[in-house]
Design an enzyme around this catalytic site. Structure first.
Site, PDB file in Angstrom:
ATOM      1  N   ASP A 101       0.865  -1.168   0.000  1.00 24.96           N
ATOM      2  CA  ASP A 101       0.000   0.000   0.000  1.00 24.96           C
ATOM      3  C   ASP A 101       0.908   1.226   0.000  1.00 24.96           C
ATOM      4  OD1 ASP A 101      -2.242   1.706   0.459  1.00 24.96           O
ATOM      5  OD2 ASP A 101      -3.218   0.068   1.545  1.00 24.96           O
ATOM      6  N   ASP A 198      -3.010   4.726  -2.429  1.00 25.46           N
ATOM      7  CA  ASP A 198      -4.031   5.404  -1.642  1.00 25.46           C
ATOM      8  C   ASP A 198      -4.409   6.748  -2.278  1.00 25.46           C
ATOM      9  OD1 ASP A 198      -5.437   5.200   0.959  1.00 25.46           O
ATOM     10  OD2 ASP A 198      -4.379   7.064   1.413  1.00 25.46           O
ATOM     11  N   GLU A 239      -6.515   3.749  -5.813  1.00 29.34           N
ATOM     12  CA  GLU A 239      -7.785   4.057  -5.154  1.00 29.34           C
ATOM     13  C   GLU A 239      -8.153   5.459  -5.595  1.00 29.34           C
ATOM     14  OE1 GLU A 239      -9.745   4.529  -0.745  1.00 29.34           O
ATOM     15  OE2 GLU A 239      -7.872   5.495  -1.273  1.00 29.34           O
ATOM     16  N   HIS A 311     -11.171  -2.521   3.745  1.00 28.74           N
ATOM     17  CA  HIS A 311     -10.996  -2.131   5.146  1.00 28.74           C
ATOM     18  C   HIS A 311     -11.737  -0.844   5.510  1.00 28.74           C
ATOM     19  CE1 HIS A 311      -8.267   0.236   2.808  1.00 28.74           C
ATOM     20  NE2 HIS A 311      -8.081   1.038   3.839  1.00 28.74           N
ATOM     21  N   ASP A 312     -12.357  -0.196   4.534  1.00 28.38           N
ATOM     22  CA  ASP A 312     -13.073   1.055   4.802  1.00 28.38           C
ATOM     23  C   ASP A 312     -14.587   0.881   4.797  1.00 28.38           C
ATOM     24  OD1 ASP A 312     -10.744   2.615   4.933  1.00 28.38           O
ATOM     25  OD2 ASP A 312     -10.774   3.028   2.772  1.00 28.38           O
TER      26      ASP A 312
END
Ligand code: TEU
Ligand code: CA
Length: 533
Positions: A101, A198, A239, A311-312
């Site tokens: 990430d 990200d 993302e 995870h969000d």
């Protein structure tokens, strides 16, 4: 046929790990890299061949690793660089890949760059962040409140699109671009095979248009990271807030040398009016978006990232399917809808055992910065019970509870005290129980992934939708050369389904069907080869 640069990626099956909550190897209550190593065989047996790890670098953990204080070192709680080297070696030994990430939009304010930058206007890091004498606009932090914070030492305001301790890097400064290239190169040297990036859309700001993202230099910056020789063959998934195919093509067209694919989020709104407000919905809304992106990516020689959870987000099955009596059916039906499409599957930890949203009676059971700030905000206008119901529904912690491995102490996650309360349904939903059940979500995933890799039709095969927008089910085919497979996924009601062709007995089904045609129970699904004429 998908262009050559990307075709190989269709063989990747990615499993996303939230390291903090996956497996604790040393009893401190926090998941770690050695814990991941212990579970590699479980993952390999599932049929995944790549891992995406949420951030593992040094961090004060205000946003659980998305606030990085050193990009070149491992978070103490997760282990050491030697553990990371061991993980990479253990993965590669098993022919598995590693996706890191990358968080290029902001650093922790504890990062040395920020600590130097705030000292004054005449040090080498002075322009690493956005500093202003006066607040220049009304940008808001994703976690509520102004995105601008005054720093007394520097005597200026800095931008933080997320937590106060996550300062946005100023990409207009060439030294920032260089610094992030060095980060990418460091991890390439370590042997990583790809990056999840990200909030990639936010690295270029548009102050003139008052837009905190999608700025004029976005593509130049992405290219600076991944268009370079050493990075071109990596798998990169951004993302992003991209919403349409032309915009996606500007990021992902093979010749642009930017990103391989994107996480597009429009289907995250299925079953909710906003992040914390439910909306009555069914698998239909998901189907319609999946169909649209299949057709459009195919036309543009692109491929999507196939995902329902991360995870969000609270698990998808809890929003648009039945996470109680028909939990197994819902979890497996959703998998068949999603993971036999063209693209790269991303499975979020726990999805393979049919994990659902959790429920708590107190805000003290939550840890996530977004949830806690949202709760405080809600309490200003509504009774606390109502605010808590919203948090239970939408909290990111729904996805961040310790992975439940078995029915033993702390669900087998840790011998110590878990950093966050366990999942409220962990007695019922855990890996050991799922694996020993007559009907196992894990074994269904395993069979599905095996089927997917065994037949080219599921990789680069053409996609066609047979059901119509009014149908309470989803039927699609994947065809490659003279072979066609049909995937039938029923929604919440019992349905008679007639197919326009003959089929072999199903190669995969969640309720042991003997024929692809006929009556389907709620959330029943089947996958069968179409008989050749
Ligand atoms: O999330 C970015 C993002 O799009 C957020 O707005 C996200 O929707 C957030 O969870 C609010 O609901 C990424 C990471 O995935 C997230 O975990 C981080 O908190 C965030 O960036 C900041 O790094
Ligand atoms: Ca630990």
């Amino acid at each position: 046929m998908l262009n050559e640069k990307y075709r190989g990626f269709l063989r990747w099956v990615v499993y996303q790990i939230y390291p903090r909550s996956f497996m604790d190897s040393n009893g401190d209550g926090i998941g770690d890299l050695q814990g991941i190593i212990q579970k590699l065989d479980y993952l390999k047996a599932l049929g995944v061949n790549a891992l995406w790890l949420c951030p593992c670098c040094q961090s004060p953990n205000d946003d659980n690793g998305y606030d990085i204080s050193d990009y070149l070192d491992i978070m103490d709680e997760f282990g050491t660089m030697a553990d990371m080297d061991a993980l990479i070696a253990a993965l590669h030994e098993r022919s598995m890949k590693l996706i890191m990430d990358l968080v290029p939009n902001h650093t922790s304010t504890a990062h040395r760059w920020f600590q130097e930058s705030r000292k004054g206007r005449d040090n080498p890091y002075s322009d690493f962040y956005y500093w202003f004498d006066e607040i220049p606009n009304d940008w808001q932090s994703a976690f509520r409140g102004s995105a601008w914070e005054y720093d007394a030492l520097r005597g200026q305001y800095y931008l933080h699109s997320f937590a106060v301790s996550q300062a946005d890097l100023n990409w207009e400064n060439p030294a920032v671009v260089q610094a992030m290239q060095d980060v990418v190169d460091f991890w390439i040297q370590k042997g990583v095979d790809g990056f999840r990036i990200d909030v990639i859309d936010m690295i270029s700001k548009d102050f003139e248009k008052n837009q905190n993202g999608f700025g004029p230099r976005l593509h130049e910056f992405i290219h600076a990271l991944f268009g370079r020789e050493q990075a071109r063959l990596l798998f990169t998934v951004g993302e992003s807030g991209v919403q349409d195919i032309d915009e996606m093509a500007r990021h992902c067209a093979a010749e642009r040398q930017e990103l391989s694919t994107l996480f597009v989020f429009d289907h995250m709104e299925c079953g909710r009016a906003d992040k914390f407000t439910p909306r009555q919905d069914t698998l239909r809304s998901l189907r319609d978006l999946l169909v649209r992106w299949q057709q459009e990516t195919e036309k543009h020689d692109l491929f999507p990232a196939l995902f329902s959870d991360n995870h969000d987000q609270a698990p998808m099955i809890s929003r648009i399917a039945d996470d109680q009596a028909l939990r197994y059916e819902s979890a497996t039906d959703l998998a068949a809808m999603l993971y036999l499409l063209k693209g790269v599957p991303f499975i979020y930890q726990g999805q393979e055992i049919g994990r659902t949203a959790a429920h708590y009676d107190s805000i003290d059971c939550f840890d996530d910065i977004e949830s806690i700030r949202a709760y405080r905000g809600f309490c200003e206008t509504m009774p606390p019970e109502e605010a808590l119901a919203k948090i239970n529904f939408g909290s990111r912690d729904n996805a961040r509870r310790p992975m439940a491995w078995d029915t033993g102490k702390n669900s087998g996650f840790t011998t110590g005290t878990p950093w966050i309360p366990l999942h409220s349904r962990d007695r019922e939903i855990n890996a050991a129980r799922d694996l020993s059940a007559k009907r196992s979500v894990y074994r269904f995933y395993q069979a599905l992934l095996r089927l997917r890799t065994a037949h080219d039709a599921f990789l680069d095969g053409a996609f066609r939708v047979l059901s119509s927008a009014d149908d309470p089910f989803f039927i699609y085919t994947r065809s490659w050369k003279d072979e066609t497979w049909v995937i039938v996924c029923n929604f919440e009601s019992r349905q008679k389904i007639r197919l326009p062709f003959g089929c072999e007995a199903p190669a995969l089904s969640n309720l042991c069907r003997h024929a692809a045609d006929g009556e389907y129970l709620p959330y029943e699904c089947a996958v069968a080869r179409v008989k050749k004429q």
